[in-house]
Each structure stands twice: as structure tokens, then as C-alpha cells.
Design a protein around this motif. Structure first.
Motif, PDB file in Angstrom:
ATOM      1  N   ARG A  41       0.825  -1.197   0.000  1.00 38.25           N
ATOM      2  CA  ARG A  41       0.000   0.000   0.000  1.00 38.25           C
ATOM      3  C   ARG A  41       0.873   1.267   0.000  1.00 38.25           C
ATOM      4  N   ALA A  43       1.942   5.265   0.909  1.00 31.24           N
ATOM      5  CA  ALA A  43       2.148   5.967   2.185  1.00 31.24           C
ATOM      6  C   ALA A  43       2.775   5.083   3.249  1.00 31.24           C
ATOM      7  N   LEU A  48      11.435   3.982   8.547  1.00 29.04           N
ATOM      8  CA  LEU A  48      10.758   3.915   9.850  1.00 29.04           C
ATOM      9  C   LEU A  48      10.363   2.473  10.171  1.00 29.04           C
ATOM     10  N   LYS A  51      12.775  -0.191  11.736  1.00 26.16           N
ATOM     11  CA  LYS A  51      13.043  -0.219  13.179  1.00 26.16           C
ATOM     12  C   LYS A  51      12.471  -1.483  13.810  1.00 26.16           C
ATOM     13  N   ARG A  52      11.350  -1.947  13.286  1.00 27.89           N
ATOM     14  CA  ARG A  52      10.699  -3.108  13.895  1.00 27.89           C
ATOM     15  C   ARG A  52       9.772  -3.788  12.868  1.00 27.89           C
TER      16      ARG A  52
ATOM     17  N   HIS B  87      -4.846  -2.938  15.550  1.00 23.91           N
ATOM     18  CA  HIS B  87      -3.864  -3.443  14.576  1.00 23.91           C
ATOM     19  C   HIS B  87      -4.515  -3.754  13.233  1.00 23.91           C
ATOM     20  N   LYS B  88      -5.833  -3.729  13.215  1.00 22.43           N
ATOM     21  CA  LYS B  88      -6.548  -3.912  11.949  1.00 22.43           C
ATOM     22  C   LYS B  88      -7.865  -3.166  12.107  1.00 22.43           C
ATOM     23  N   TYR B  99      -4.388  -1.389   8.080  1.00 21.89           N
ATOM     24  CA  TYR B  99      -3.481  -2.040   9.017  1.00 21.89           C
ATOM     25  C   TYR B  99      -2.496  -1.009   9.578  1.00 21.89           C
ATOM     26  N   PRO B 100      -2.738  -0.485  10.757  1.00 25.49           N
ATOM     27  CA  PRO B 100      -1.768   0.439  11.353  1.00 25.49           C
ATOM     28  C   PRO B 100      -0.390  -0.235  11.462  1.00 25.49           C
ATOM     29  N   ILE B 101       0.650   0.570  11.321  1.00 27.97           N
ATOM     30  CA  ILE B 101       2.016   0.027  11.278  1.00 27.97           C
ATOM     31  C   ILE B 101       2.741   0.402  12.569  1.00 27.97           C
ATOM     32  N   PHE B 102       3.290  -0.594  13.214  1.00 28.01           N
ATOM     33  CA  PHE B 102       3.975  -0.369  14.496  1.00 28.01           C
ATOM     34  C   PHE B 102       5.481  -0.329  14.278  1.00 28.01           C
ATOM     35  N   THR B 103       6.110   0.742  14.712  1.00 28.15           N
ATOM     36  CA  THR B 103       7.568   0.846  14.579  1.00 28.15           C
ATOM     37  C   THR B 103       8.245   0.667  15.938  1.00 28.15           C
ATOM     38  N   ALA B 104       7.444   0.376  16.942  1.00 25.56           N
ATOM     39  CA  ALA B 104       7.965   0.069  18.281  1.00 25.56           C
ATOM     40  C   ALA B 104       7.008  -0.937  18.896  1.00 25.56           C
ATOM     41  N   GLY B 146       1.985   5.999   6.773  1.00 28.27           N
ATOM     42  CA  GLY B 146       1.137   5.128   7.584  1.00 28.27           C
ATOM     43  C   GLY B 146       1.634   4.873   8.999  1.00 28.27           C
ATOM     44  N   GLU B 147       2.947   4.904   9.197  1.00 28.25           N
ATOM     45  CA  GLU B 147       3.511   4.620  10.536  1.00 28.25           C
ATOM     46  C   GLU B 147       3.097   5.685  11.546  1.00 28.25           C
TER      47      GLU B 147
END
Ligand code: SF4
Lengths: 336, 272
Positions: A41, A43, A48, A51-52, B87-88, B99-104, B146-147
């Protein structure tokens, strides 16, 4: 290791999916219809996400075996690649994957049996020549071995297809599955090598060069054909010292009798891939120096590329016979 | 910059107090600001939420903002008062999924979240229910990566404590009880927004140079790229010098910068 595992509903019951999910009981499982909903998708920011990253388990529906890009070969005209994974555990700053994919999540296609069927069909179409199949194009072949079981599934397959060559391309030292298996003369374990100081600066997460050499030593002792990939060649003021020292270090370990092939690779990216990478890392010297665009490709200015290539080729040929050496094809040394 | 979005004033009140936000008068929505934060109270439902996000966005400058939707939700089996990150997110009207994106590592448990048009009282599936999240997410990600968009819900009702019995006066207390968690998510998002802002910052001398010569849009991109590379390779060397000022045409300027960059003395690490 993963906070989230996304899995396509279609393969959620697949044994490979289930065994991976079981390995990560703390990870949140998120079912999805198609992996592209997450991976492709718009955007998203690769830097970033790196990182995870999350793991995405998916089914590869088609285009599983593809012709390898020009210049990827090591002695055959018929070169193919297949990607059981997209993206990598490591974070090499020069890696084209950062500019190629929007997401840094790691996709694993669990339908290995379909890949094998397609490879088998491709092999059958060659009666006289030897096709090569490269596995580390969109990922590192071994870095995720603990999860993917890739070699455990594909080595027996290629053991039964001796008329084809199989290349594992890696910076990983996860070689246990190889060391406990009978070596295959048609499977090349190819290690990417970068001068150690550059590796520690630009290959985040990857084992240091000294550990890669230890892995090579163990593998060659077990009879595995070894490949060396000096790819990409990286320029800076000290490149001569860096590469001379690297070759000396490498060939104090690598035995020529086990050496299958040595290749050089230019730092060369499609324009859009480079633009994305530079946007992600505007502060990165490696992506800022000496690069020019020609015919939609970004690479070192021709004088730099030529100097770098010719120096490395000359130095390498002090250690290896000509027939094991695969320099950059002249088409990649473009005149800009 | 972090933009908080709540549907209700009661959800906003603890946040306004905690972050010491000031009201901004004269807007179509209730708006608050302070401490690198914006807060907008959208009203209930997806249309209101999408409108509020777009409205807030129009008031921001170009630097990348992060978005956090904070509000109450129902859940099939989670305790009242517990916090969840989505998370969805599924818009039940059209089955669109996000789908939200988690960077931590998430600051609290996560859950699927259904955004519905009418308050849910059947709690048919094992997930959370709200009335705004899909709209906040869908709209905000048009404007940012998105993050930088998340939805944090505090459970207000479940089958044992159905929505019909819910006392709206309790809303502020529920949000207040999760301020620590909200603070953690907010800090992560503010950090990401800051990082993106730094990456997208206009390079030194860009405004000066682009004001002196006329550059086409393509050339503006080239100029930006060259100046970024200059900043990276020769951070202490002046860009605008006598040589540069002698050029008449923008094309010459770009060529000059390119040539200078090629002459930079590059060492990628200390000793080889
Ligand atoms: S190991 Fe290879 S695939 Fe992985 S990040 Fe480095 S260059 Fe890319």
C-alpha cells in the motif's frame, strides 16, 4: 522477534505457517486477505518500518521463477531467480530492496512446493544446457533460516536435480543445516564480501566479514562449493587499500579447489529505486558521492566505476584463475 | 507535530488538562494546541471524523504530522477501562480494511477494531467497536506516512456492561485512567514525526539559490538533490561563493554543483 505476524487467510492452515506461528507465541497474529494490502500500500516509510519489521506469511500465486537480470550469471546463459522471501533481516545501506519495496516487513511465501514444481518445469525445458537458479535476489538466502527452513526443503530438491545449479547468496553464518548435510556439487554457497570497515558501517545487522570467513572455512571443509560476491564495489578515497586488504584476508581462508566462482558487482540502481533510497537517507554519504544517471540507471561516474573495477579485477586475478572469475559485464560499466 | 482526534469533548477534556492545551477560537471544530500537540474534537461518526482530520490538516504547515485517535469503544470480552491499540481497522459499511504500522513494541495490547455506523450492542466478534477510527485512519494516511497514524481505544462497554447502561459522565474518567499509555503512544508518534521532518527538511541554501535563478520544476528537484548531497559530503563548505554567483543560467548552476560534488574527498569510514 516479531510483534506482529500477518498471515493470508488462504495459507493460515498450511503446516509451514502453523509451525512459524507456533514459534512466536507472543506475536499478535493478524489474518489478512492478500499480503499486498499490507506490503504494497502507498504511504509507507521503509526507514521507519525497518526499526521493527513484522513478518508476513503469504502464498505466491504466479511468476515464481523469473529470468535473472543481465549480469547476474556465473557461467551459464540460462539464469533464473526465485524469491521465497521479500526483504531481509539485515539493513545494508546500499541494498536496492529499500528503494524497491514500500514496506520493510518481511514476506515469506510458504508454498515452497509450488516453487519447486515451477523450478522442476523450468529444468525440464533445458535438455542440453545447465540452468542456474539464484535464491538470494530479494532477500538473504540464509539469514532467516531458523524460521524458513529454506535449505532443509530445497537442498534435497536440488540433490534430485543435479542437472541444475542452485545458488544460495548470503552474508549470514546460519550454516548449520548445510554443515549437517552432505554437500552438493550443484549448490554454490555464495558469500557477499565488503571491506570490513565498510561492512560494519553499511551492513547493519549482518555478521562481520571475519565471521563470514569462519563460516566459509567450515563449509569448504565439508566440501561445499564456495562463491564470493564482491558486490557492490564501493568507492572511497581508500578503496585500493580496503580491497587489497580484503582480498588478502579472504584468500588466506578460501581454498581455490573449493572455489566455484568469484564475481564483481557494480553499485548500480534503477533511477526510481535510487531516488527513493536517497529520499529515505538524504544524510547518507554512500548515496551522495560520485553517482550519475544514464538511461534510467544510477551508478558511479564511469571513471570511478572503471578504476574501482579494474583495480579489483587485477588484484583478484593474483589469487584466482581466470576461469573462476566473473567480472562486471561491460554493459554495467556504462560510459556516462 | 502530533494531532489528537477525539469524537467527544468528554474524551478530550483529560487530554486538554494533562497536556495543558489552549483553545483556539473561531474554527468549525473545537481545536486546542500546545506542547507540539493539536487536538480536534470531531463529533461522533465517520463523516465528522474525516471532516475534522481534513480540517486540521489544512491548518498545518507542510511538516509531517502524526495522528492519534483517542476514544472509547465497546469490546466483546475486554474489561471496561482497558486500553487497546488497533492493529486492523475495518469499516463495516464497505469492508475497507486498514493495518496500522507499528515501529515500536505496542504500549498496550492490540486488537482488531470495527468501525460501525450505529453503536454496537451485540459484540458479534472478538474485537473492538467504535464509530470513527476507520475514517480517521483513511483520511490521515492521505496526508502522512502510515507509521504515523494510530487509534487507541479505551473500553467503555462489553456484554456484561452493555452500551445501553453506559453513563456518558464516565467517559472522561476512562480516558484519564489511561493517560500514561496515551502518553507513551504519543511520545513514539511525536518522535517519528520529528524524524520525518528532519529527513524532509529543505537543504541549506535552497531558498537562497532558487530565489536567485529561475529553475523549472524538474530543475528544482535536481537542485534539492544536489544541495542535499552537498550538505552530506561537504557540510562545512560554503555553497554560494563567487564562482557560483558568476553563472547566469540555472543549468550552469546545476552543472557547477555537480562538478564540485565530484571533487569532494570521500572517506566513508575512519581508517580502512
Ligand atoms: S544482506 Fe543482501 S538482501 Fe539483505 S539487506 Fe544486505 S544487500 Fe539487502
Amino acid at each position: 522477534m516479531f510483534d506482529f505476524i500477518y498471515a493470508e487467510e488462504e495459507i493460515i492452515e498450511h503446516t509451514r505457517t502453523q509451525s512459524i506461528i507456533e514459534r512466536y507465541p507472543a506475536a499478535q497474529l493478524v489474518p489478512c486477505a492478500r499480503y499486498g494490502e499490507i506490503f504494497n500500500r502507498a504511504a509507507q516509510n521503509f526507514r521507519l518500518q525497518k526499526k521493527r519489521p513484522a513478518l508476513i506469511l503469504a502464498h505466491k500465486a504466479g511468476n515464481r521463477v523469473l529470468p535473472a537480470p543481465a549480469g547476474y550469471g556465473i557461467g551459464s546463459e540460462d539464469n533464473y531467480y526465485f524469491s521465497h522471501m521479500l526483504n531481509c533481516l539485515y539493513d545494508c545501506r546500499y541494498c536496492f530492496l529499500q528503494g524497491m519495496y514500500r514496506s520493510a516487513h518481511m514476506v515469506l511465501f510458504v508454498n515452497y512446493e509450488d516453487f519447486q514444481q515451477d523450478i522442476s518445469d523450468t529444468i525440464k525445458s533445458f535438455n542440453t544446457t545447465t540452468p542456474y537458479f539464484f535464491s538470494g535476489y530479494d532477500c538473504d538466502s540464509l539469514a532467516m533460516e531458523g524460521i524458513t527452513n529454506f535449505t532443509a526443503e530445497f537442498l534435497p530438491f536440488f540433490a534430485e536435480h543435479q542437472q541444475a545449479y542452485f545458488e544460495l547468496r548470503t552474508k549470514s553464518i546460519r550454516t548449520k543445516s548445510l554443515l549437517t548435510t552432505q554437500s552438493l556439487s550443484n549448490c554454490v554457497v555464495a558469500f557477499s564480501m565488503t571491506p570490513p570497515a565498510l561492512a560494519s558501517e553499511f551492513e547493519a545487522g549482518a555478521p562481520p566479514v571475519s565471521r563470514r570467513l569462519e563460516a566459509i572455512a567450515a563449509l569448504q571443509q565439508r566440501g561445499w562449493p564456495i562463491g564470493l560476491r564482491f558486490d557492490p564495489l564501493i568507492y572511497d578515497r581508500d578503496y585500493q587499500t580496503r580491497y587489497r586488504d580484503l582480498f588478502a584476508q579472504v584468500f588466506s581462508t578460501v581454498e581455490i579447489k573449493n572455489l566455484h566462482s568469484v564475481s564483481l558487482g557494480q553499485f548500480r540502481l534503477p533511477r526510481e529505486v535510487y531516488k527513493t533510497m536517497h529520499k529515505l537517507y538524504p544524510d547518507e554519504k554512500l548515496l551522495a558521492y560520485g553517482l550519475q544517471e544514464k538511461d534510467g540507471m544510477v551508478s558511479y561516474h564511469s571513471d570511478l566505476a572503471r578504476q574501482l573495477h579494474d583495480f579489483c579485477a587485477t588484484e583478484l586475478l593474483k589469487y584466482i584463475p581466470d576461469e573462476k572469475f566473473f567480472p562486471c559485464p561491460s554493459t554495467t560499466l556504462i560510459k556516462v | 507535530m502530533l494531532c489528537l482526534v477525539t469524537a467527544l469533548q468528554a474524551e478530550a477534556r483529560p487530554l486538554i488538562a494533562h497536556y495543558k492545551l489552549q483553545a483556539i477560537q473561531g474554527h468549525a471544530f473545537r481545536l486546542y494546541t500546545g506542547n507540539g500537540l493539536r487536538l480536534i474534537v470531531s463529533g461522533i461518526g465517520k463523516v465528522a471524523a474525516a471532516g475534522a482530520v481534513a480540517y486540521q490538516c489544512a491548518l498545518l504547515d507542510n511538516s509531517p504530522a502524526a495522528w492519534l485517535n483517542v476514544g472509547i469503544a465497546g469490546h466483546a470480552n475486554k474489561e471496561v477501562g482497558s486500553a487497546l491499540l488497533a492493529h486492523k481497522i475495518t469499516d463495516t459499511t464497505n469492508d475497507k480494511t486498514f493495518y496500522p504500522i507499528f515501529t515500536a513494541a505496542p504500549a498496550c495490547p492490540t486488537s482488531p477494531l470495527y468501525t460501525v455506523d450505529q453503536a454496537e450492542s451485540a459484540y458479534a466478534t472478538d474485537c473492538a467497536y467504535d464509530m470513527e477510527a476507520s475514517a480517521v485512519f483513511e483520511t490521515a494516511q492521505r496526508f502522512t506516512s502510515g507509521e504515523l497514524v494510530h487509534c487507541l481505544k479505551i473500553i467503555s462497554d462489553n456484554p456484561q456492561n452493555p452500551i445501553g447502561n453506559f453513563d456518558l459522565k464516565k467517559v472522561a474518567g476512562l480516558v484519564e485512567s489511561q493517560l500514561e499509555c496515551i502518553g507513551q503512544v504519543a511520545a513514539t508518534l511525536q518522535d517519528l514525526s520529528q524524524q520525518l521532518a528532519e529527513l524532509q527538511a529543505t537543504p541549506t541554501s535552497y531558498n537562497d539559490i532558487s530565489g536567485r535563478w529561475h529553475f523549472t520544476v524538474t530543475q528544482q528537484h535536481q537542485l534539492r538533490g544536489l544541495l542535499q548531497r552537498w550538505q552530506t559530503l561537504m557540510p562545512t563548505r560554503d555553497i554560494v561563493d563567487e564562482d557560483l554567483l558568476n553563472f547566469k543560467k540555472s543549468k550552469e548552476v546545476l552543472h557547477h554543483l555537480e562538478q564540485q560534488l565530484l571533487q569532494a574527498d570521500l572517506t566513508l569510514t575512519e581508517a580502512p
